[in-house]
Design an enzyme around this catalytic site. Structure first.
Site, PDB file in Angstrom:
ATOM      1  N   PRO A   1       0.795  -1.241   0.000  1.00  0.00           N
ATOM      2  CA  PRO A   1       0.000   0.000   0.000  1.00  0.00           C
ATOM      3  C   PRO A   1       0.820   1.279   0.000  1.00  0.00           C
ATOM      4  CG  PRO A   1       0.140  -0.862   2.233  1.00  0.00           C
ATOM      5  CD  PRO A   1       0.890  -1.833   1.362  1.00  0.00           C
TER       6      PRO A   1
ATOM      7  N   GLY B   1       3.945   2.063   1.779  1.00  0.00           N
ATOM      8  CA  GLY B   1       4.813   2.466   2.896  1.00  0.00           C
ATOM      9  C   GLY B   1       6.206   2.825   2.399  1.00  0.00           C
TER      10      GLY B   1
ATOM     11  N   ASP C   1       0.512  -4.010 -13.111  1.00  0.00           N
ATOM     12  CA  ASP C   1       1.080  -5.100 -13.922  1.00  0.00           C
ATOM     13  C   ASP C   1       1.802  -6.079 -12.994  1.00  0.00           C
ATOM     14  OD1 ASP C   1       1.884  -6.639 -16.066  1.00  0.00           O
ATOM     15  OD2 ASP C   1       2.909  -5.022 -17.119  1.00  0.00           O
TER      16      ASP C   1
ATOM     17  N   ASP D   1      10.471  -5.339  -2.521  1.00  0.00           N
ATOM     18  CA  ASP D   1       9.939  -5.705  -1.198  1.00  0.00           C
ATOM     19  C   ASP D   1       8.959  -6.841  -1.483  1.00  0.00           C
ATOM     20  OD1 ASP D   1       9.505  -5.358   1.588  1.00  0.00           O
ATOM     21  OD2 ASP D   1       7.701  -4.187   1.163  1.00  0.00           O
TER      22      ASP D   1
ATOM     23  N   CYS E   1       9.415  -9.442   4.982  1.00  0.00           N
ATOM     24  CA  CYS E   1       9.113  -9.471   6.417  1.00  0.00           C
ATOM     25  C   CYS E   1       8.989 -10.942   6.827  1.00  0.00           C
ATOM     26  CB  CYS E   1       7.868  -8.662   6.749  1.00  0.00           C
ATOM     27  SG  CYS E   1       6.466  -9.042   5.728  1.00  0.00           S
TER      28      CYS E   1
HETATM   29  C1  SAM Z   1       5.122  -7.003   0.954  1.00  0.00           C
HETATM   30  S1  SAM Z   1       3.851  -6.269   0.046  1.00  0.00           S
HETATM   31  C2  SAM Z   1       4.576  -4.729  -0.372  1.00  0.00           C
HETATM   32  C3  SAM Z   1       4.464  -3.691   0.690  1.00  0.00           C
HETATM   33  C4  SAM Z   1       4.899  -2.328   0.190  1.00  0.00           C
HETATM   34  N1  SAM Z   1       6.242  -2.377  -0.372  1.00  0.00           N
HETATM   35  C5  SAM Z   1       4.870  -1.306   1.306  1.00  0.00           C
HETATM   36  O1  SAM Z   1       5.920  -0.992   1.881  1.00  0.00           O
HETATM   37  O2  SAM Z   1       3.777  -0.801   1.598  1.00  0.00           O
HETATM   38  C6  SAM Z   1       3.934  -7.089  -1.475  1.00  0.00           C
HETATM   39  C7  SAM Z   1       3.067  -6.481  -2.564  1.00  0.00           C
HETATM   40  O3  SAM Z   1       3.456  -7.091  -3.790  1.00  0.00           O
HETATM   41  C8  SAM Z   1       2.319  -7.302  -4.583  1.00  0.00           C
HETATM   42  N2  SAM Z   1       2.699  -8.339  -5.559  1.00  0.00           N
HETATM   43  C9  SAM Z   1       2.727  -9.666  -5.395  1.00  0.00           C
HETATM   44  N3  SAM Z   1       3.188 -10.293  -6.498  1.00  0.00           N
HETATM   45  C10 SAM Z   1       3.475  -9.289  -7.381  1.00  0.00           C
HETATM   46  C11 SAM Z   1       3.971  -9.275  -8.708  1.00  0.00           C
HETATM   47  N4  SAM Z   1       4.267 -10.409  -9.325  1.00  0.00           N
HETATM   48  N5  SAM Z   1       4.143  -8.089  -9.316  1.00  0.00           N
HETATM   49  C12 SAM Z   1       3.839  -6.921  -8.689  1.00  0.00           C
HETATM   50  N6  SAM Z   1       3.342  -6.878  -7.433  1.00  0.00           N
HETATM   51  C13 SAM Z   1       3.168  -8.049  -6.794  1.00  0.00           C
HETATM   52  C14 SAM Z   1       1.261  -7.704  -3.579  1.00  0.00           C
HETATM   53  O4  SAM Z   1      -0.012  -7.525  -4.114  1.00  0.00           O
HETATM   54  C15 SAM Z   1       1.585  -6.763  -2.422  1.00  0.00           C
HETATM   55  O5  SAM Z   1       0.865  -5.572  -2.551  1.00  0.00           O
END
Ligand code: SAM
Length: 301
Positions: free
Chosen positions: A111, A113, A158, A176, A229
């Protein structure tokens, strides 16, 4: 999960970790210097009864030792003067340290951060490209970007595995990665049971694909910061080892300060690339944070 902890941490440390996982986490905030200076926000929150304790290593981060009411319902929060962020997740952007002249990509942005932190480090200038695959998470990302006054970013809906096909080369990439969130038990006890070894195996396949794509999109001399995490070696060091194996174009480089302990280079009877020790692991029982992993990878010039 506990059996695995015993294997890679040893019985003593694993027990300490399980005890520390039961202790609540002190809330913390990152001041949004795009919108307000640190002293002004500190004064405003302290006059409302919040007690702020500065973090050692990030001049705009604070622990909140006393909160008379919800930190998410102050005028200052709604105006985007700070982001509610626990301490370890402030590290990836602090270490990656992007500047306004860099082309910067956040491969998994929602979201937001770390995306809003990237914008802050770039003085809200330059080019910040945010990718997110889950459509349902994009509104929260957009809302945070707007609340925090970020104006140097574009959002791409994407799969970030496609980044290397986007005809784009970046100087700094944040990956991340999606993970089991095993490190988040202190914040969310349901994580003790919500994921199993199958989930780890599935996620590690995605993590490797994302890492490969990110590395292929780096400019020579560029940096990719990999973070999760999770404290599972399968989602961290083993991912790096599998992707970097026999690839001399990339090296895991030393992070200028020690925030945690070294990455693991021998696990489950497997010997990993030596430079993976430059990664850092943060643990609830050693660093009073959530469980977290960071690794900085450099592409040779
Ligand atoms: C750990 S969270 C990221 C948190 C974010 N970096 C923050 O600090 O708020 C991982 C995010 O990656 C997205 N995600 C998962 N697989 C993905 C992909 N193949 N390509 C792009 N986003 C992806 C998920 O929907 C999720 O929102």
């Amino acid at each position: 999960m506990i059996e695995r902890y015993f294997q890679f941490l040893g019985e003593d440390q694993a027990k300490q970790l399980l005890i520390a996982n039961e202790k609540p986490l002190t809330p913390s905030i990152r001041v949004n210097t795009i919108k307000i200076d640190v002293e002004t926000l500190k004064y405003r929150l302290e006059s409302k009864g919040f007690m702020l304790e500065p973090l050692d290593w990030i001049p705009y981060g604070f622990k909140i030792n006393n909160a008379p009411f919800n930190l998410g319902s102050t005028h200052e929060y709604l105006q985007g003067f700070y982001y509610l962020q626990s301490i370890a997740p402030m590290l990836p952007v602090h270490i990656l340290d992007p500047s306004p002249s860099d082309i910067v990509v956040d491969m998994c942005a929602a979201p937001g951060g770390k995306a809003t932190h990237l914008a802050q480090k770039m003085n809200n200038e330059g080019n910040l490209i945010l990718i997110e695959r889950n459509k349902n998470r994009i509104p929260a990302l957009e809302l945070n970007l707007r609340r925090m006054g970020v104006s140097n970013s574009i959002v791409i809906y994407d799969d970030a595995v496609n980044l290397s096909k986007m005809n784009l080369k970046a100087d700094k990439i944040l990956l991340d990665a999606p993970c089991t969130g095993e490190g988040l038990i202190r914040q969310d006890p349901s994580r003790k049971k919500s994921k199993n070894k199958n989930d780890i195996d599935k996620l590690s396949v995605i993590q490797k694909k994302l890492l490969e794509s990110g590395l292929n999109s780096l400019n020579p001399g560029g940096h990719l910061l990999y973070s999760t995490c999770s404290i599972a070696p399968e989602e961290n060091e083993i991912v790096l080892d599998d992707v970097l194996k026999n690839n001399s174009d990339f090296s895991v480089i030393k992070i200028s300060s020690n925030y945690g302990v070294d990455g693991i280079t021998e696990v489950y009877n497997k010997k990993l690339r030596e430079d993976i020790k430059h990664s850092q692991r943060l643990y609830p029982h050693l660093h009073d944070t959530i469980g977290f992993f960071v690794s900085l990878i450099e592409k040779s010039k």
